[in-house]
Design a protein around this motif. Structure first.
Motif, PDB file in Angstrom:
ATOM      1  N   ASN A  82       0.819  -1.214   0.000  1.00 30.94           N
ATOM      2  CA  ASN A  82       0.000   0.000   0.000  1.00 30.94           C
ATOM      3  C   ASN A  82       0.857   1.270   0.000  1.00 30.94           C
ATOM      4  OD1 ASN A  82       0.883  -0.471   2.640  1.00 30.94           O
ATOM      5  ND2 ASN A  82      -0.923   0.477   3.573  1.00 30.94           N
ATOM      6  N   TYR A  83       2.083   1.177  -0.506  1.00 29.06           N
ATOM      7  CA  TYR A  83       2.977   2.333  -0.435  1.00 29.06           C
ATOM      8  C   TYR A  83       2.475   3.511  -1.268  1.00 29.06           C
ATOM      9  CZ  TYR A  83       5.129   1.342  -5.026  1.00 29.06           C
ATOM     10  OH  TYR A  83       5.364   1.152  -6.361  1.00 29.06           O
ATOM     11  N   THR A  84       1.815   3.228  -2.396  1.00 29.98           N
ATOM     12  CA  THR A  84       1.312   4.327  -3.222  1.00 29.98           C
ATOM     13  C   THR A  84       0.201   5.090  -2.516  1.00 29.98           C
ATOM     14  OG1 THR A  84       1.856   3.106  -5.244  1.00 29.98           O
ATOM     15  CG2 THR A  84       0.286   4.913  -5.445  1.00 29.98           C
ATOM     16  N   SER A  85      -0.727   4.356  -1.887  1.00 32.74           N
ATOM     17  CA  SER A  85      -1.816   5.035  -1.174  1.00 32.74           C
ATOM     18  C   SER A  85      -1.289   5.780   0.050  1.00 32.74           C
ATOM     19  CB  SER A  85      -2.894   4.026  -0.769  1.00 32.74           C
ATOM     20  OG  SER A  85      -2.384   3.049   0.128  1.00 32.74           O
ATOM     21  N   LEU A  86      -0.269   5.239   0.697  1.00 32.77           N
ATOM     22  CA  LEU A  86       0.325   5.939   1.845  1.00 32.77           C
ATOM     23  C   LEU A  86       1.003   7.234   1.400  1.00 32.77           C
ATOM     24  CD1 LEU A  86       1.867   2.937   3.840  1.00 32.77           C
ATOM     25  CD2 LEU A  86      -0.122   4.313   4.482  1.00 32.77           C
ATOM     26  N   LYS A  87       1.646   7.193   0.263  1.00 32.66           N
ATOM     27  CA  LYS A  87       2.286   8.404  -0.272  1.00 32.66           C
ATOM     28  C   LYS A  87       1.245   9.492  -0.520  1.00 32.66           C
ATOM     29  CE  LYS A  87       3.547   8.297  -4.573  1.00 32.66           C
ATOM     30  NZ  LYS A  87       4.301   7.976  -5.815  1.00 32.66           N
ATOM     31  N   GLU A  88       0.109   9.089  -1.057  1.00 34.84           N
ATOM     32  CA  GLU A  88      -0.943  10.068  -1.356  1.00 34.84           C
ATOM     33  C   GLU A  88      -1.632  10.553  -0.086  1.00 34.84           C
ATOM     34  OE1 GLU A  88      -3.404   7.888  -3.999  1.00 34.84           O
ATOM     35  OE2 GLU A  88      -2.013   8.045  -5.706  1.00 34.84           O
ATOM     36  N   ARG A  89      -1.939   9.626   0.844  1.00 32.27           N
ATOM     37  CA  ARG A  89      -2.674  10.000   2.053  1.00 32.27           C
ATOM     38  C   ARG A  89      -1.886  10.975   2.920  1.00 32.27           C
ATOM     39  NH1 ARG A  89      -3.686   5.469   6.289  1.00 32.27           N
ATOM     40  NH2 ARG A  89      -4.074   4.320   4.357  1.00 32.27           N
TER      41      ARG A  89
END
Length: 615
Positions: A82-89
């Protein structure tokens, strides 16, 4: 996937090990990460990392890696899905690479260690140096997919991806002390159960555990939010949860297909990997699948797997191996077992991962489904016989004896085992209790293993929940050791979508509508399969990933069995009755019992000890 080694000193005035010694130990895990090796060192720590490049193949993805503030230094083995969603959040900016490690180190600066680890969804073992507070954090993923060994000495802590990097380290090598109760557990189950190992002062991080270690030698276990709970009060039946499970599996597969190197799937003749493969095909029409074909038709699944592949219209690679090729791999595969491990399905696993690595670097597998969705017949057996254990033992014994003599029933388990806990432990042990006790007179099992096999039979829900907990933190861990060690022997990353953190949490809400016959095993997943395959194709039973072990031990491998068990010094002989062990093996070779698993555990123990020059 990668391998790392680290040292962290307490305030004792001692020095770190010399660099040449450190690099030699780090090199033991080079096969886990052949693409780059780097180190970082200060006056109280040194970290080394062997990288297998999966995301951002440039040097910017190398480790050890500092956070932007330089407060945190990280070595990280695994993948954060989930690294992409964490970057965005968290609005992370100024990232220097596209790797998940980059997101990890930025996130540490923004929300700190505990919150960061709690946010991660993936498979990982992570060591973090906090250079401001000069402390160490160790973390492992919630299912225990990736390994983390650590040792605590007077000098400090050593952490590593491999067991041999610990017991060969100068801080431990000269004072190795076997733990008899853990030896007993290895001989019973064929692996070392976290948090323990066979040696004093050397441990495994438990799945989902986060430790903080300070320079004054204090070790603190930190609480994490969102950990996968195995105790739920409001359980849902499959009709109410099947759509949620389907969505979670599809999401997990989609997330785990992100890769900057080529990716494919394993495909068996069962339920689990065909389901993963079908979902992967729906996300990427060019995905390929791999199956191992063996010459023994009673063990071969390639025909059924081919039927699945044909239905999906997927490119299917069948890797044919014959008995000689499998046998010739036995010694070779032991070279990559840095710890004692006794599951002979590691041999075909080693060969399959070796062959698939020639074409791909990342594979998806179906491991974890049996544990989460009630797939093992032994679980069914416990459920169907639980009522016997609600009777007082002294009353139960004569009833069982009488009913067996009258041929009304055919089970001696409630007669031979006083509690259901003891019976379940016995079902999982590959050496029966009388033989095991003769090997280790007056040696009990550890508190950790007894807690794992503690079962509540007050209600059907509590029983099923405890059986699932037992399988998840017990047998599944052995499966994960096998897959990790054999795939990383070939520098191949294997991802397990069923062990996605969110999917685990969702599955823990699931309670079978009924569970009393074979058709109920993994019934929810069988229902999901109808979304992708015609029902007649789903009816096949999985044959298991194995080899003709009886034929081998009493034939082609017999000479080596005799050599390592009878004609070599027995490792740990002061903690075990070697005469009883050898008598047990002799009886097997003379066809007086058929516990090939038990004999393999003994054989594998000796092969490991000899390879590691411990005897």
């Amino acid at each position: 996937m990668c391998g790392f080694l680290g040292e962290y000193l307490f305030d004792t005035g001692v020095a770190l090990t010399q660099q040449d010694v450190f690099l030699k130990l780090l090199a033991l895990s080079k096969h886990r990460g052949p693409d780059a090796t780097e180190t970082s060192k200060s006056d109280y720590y040194q970290l080394g990392f062997n990288r297998l490049a999966i995301l951002d193949l440039s040097e910017l993805g190398n480790q050890p890696k500092f956070s932007p503030s330089k407060r945190y230094l990280v070595v990280f083995n695994g993948e954060i899905y989930n690294y992409t969603s964490l970057k965005e959040r968290y609005h992370l900016e100024n990232l220097k690479s596209s790797s998940d490690t980059e997101v990890l180190v930025h996130l540490l600066d923004v929300i700190g260690v505990v919150n960061t680890i709690g946010e991660l969804n993936g498979m990982f073992s992570i060591a973090i140096i906090d250079t401001y507070k000069q402390c160490l954090y160790l973390s492992r993923d919630f299912a225990g997919i990736k390994p983390m060994f650590y040792g605590v000495s007077d000098q400090g802590v050593v952490m590593a991806s491999q067991f041999d990097q610990l017991f060969k380290h100068p801080w431990f090598k000269s004072q190795l002390q076997l733990r008899p109760e853990l030896m007993k557990e290895y001989f019973a189950f064929g692996y070392m159960q976290a948090p323990n190992t066979i040696y004093n002062h050397i441990f495994q991080l438990k799945p989902g555990q986060l430790l903080k270690i300070s320079s004054n030698a204090t070790i603190e276990e930190l609480e994490l939010n969102e950990l996968c709970s195995t105790k739920r009060l409001d359980l849902k039946e499959e009709d109410d949860i099947i759509i949620d499970i389907k969505n979670q599996i599809e999401h997990a597969v989609e997330q785990q297909m992100v890769s900057d190197v080529s990716l494919a799937t394993f495909l068996s003749g069962g339920i689990d990997s065909p389901l993963i493969t079908a979902i992967a095909k729906s996300k990427n029409t060019k995905i390929e699948a791999f199956t191992l074909a063996v010459s023994d038709k009673t063990l071969d699944e390639s025909e059924t797997a081919s039927a699945y592949a044909d239905h999906l219209n997927i490119q299917h690679h069948i890797e044919h191996v014959n008995t000689n090729e499998l046998l010739n791999s036995v010694n070779e595969h032991f070279e990559y077992l840095s710890e004692p491990f006794g599951d002979y399905s590691s041999i075909p696993t080693y060969l399959l991962t070796k062959k698939t690595r020639q074409k791909h670097t990342v594979m998806l597998s179906g491991d974890g489904a049996d544990e989460l969705f009630f797939g093992y017949p032994r679980m069914l057996d416990v459920v169907n016989k639980q009522f016997w254990f609600k009777l007082p033992f002294n009353l139960r014994k004569p009833i069982i004896r009488l009913l067996n003599k009258l041929n009304i029933i055919n089970t001696w388990a409630p007669y031979n085992y006083k509690t259901i806990d003891e019976w379940l432990l016995g079902k999982h042990s590959h050496i029966l209790k009388p033989a095991l006790d003769s090997f280790f007179p007056r040696i009990p099992f550890s508190d950790a293993i007894l807690a794992l096999y503690s079962i509540d039979i007050k209600t059907s829900k509590s029983l099923l929940q405890d059986l699932r907990r037992n399988e998840f933190y017990g047998h599944l861990q052995r499966v994960l050791v096998k897959v990790d060690r054999m795939s990383m022997a070939n520098s191949l990353e294997v991802r397990v979508p069923f062990l996605d953190k969110q999917l685990i949490n969702e599955s823990m809400n699931f309670h079978p509508k009924q569970f009393n016959s074979k058709k109920d095993l993994k019934r929810l997943l069988k229902k999901l399969m109808t979304n992708y395959y015609p029902e007649p194709l789903i009816a096949h039973e999985k044959r298991g990933f194995t080899v003709p072990i009886h034929t081998w031990l009493r034939g082609a491998l017999k000479k080596d069995v005799l050599h390592v068990i009878f004609n070599s010094p027995f490792y740990g002989e002061s903690n075990i009755d070697v005469i009883e062990v050898r008598n047990y093996v002799s009886q097997y070779l003379d066809h007086k019992h058929d516990s090939a698993w038990g004999v393999w555990h003994i054989y594998a123990w000796q092969k490991w000890a000899i390879k590691q020059q411990l005897v």
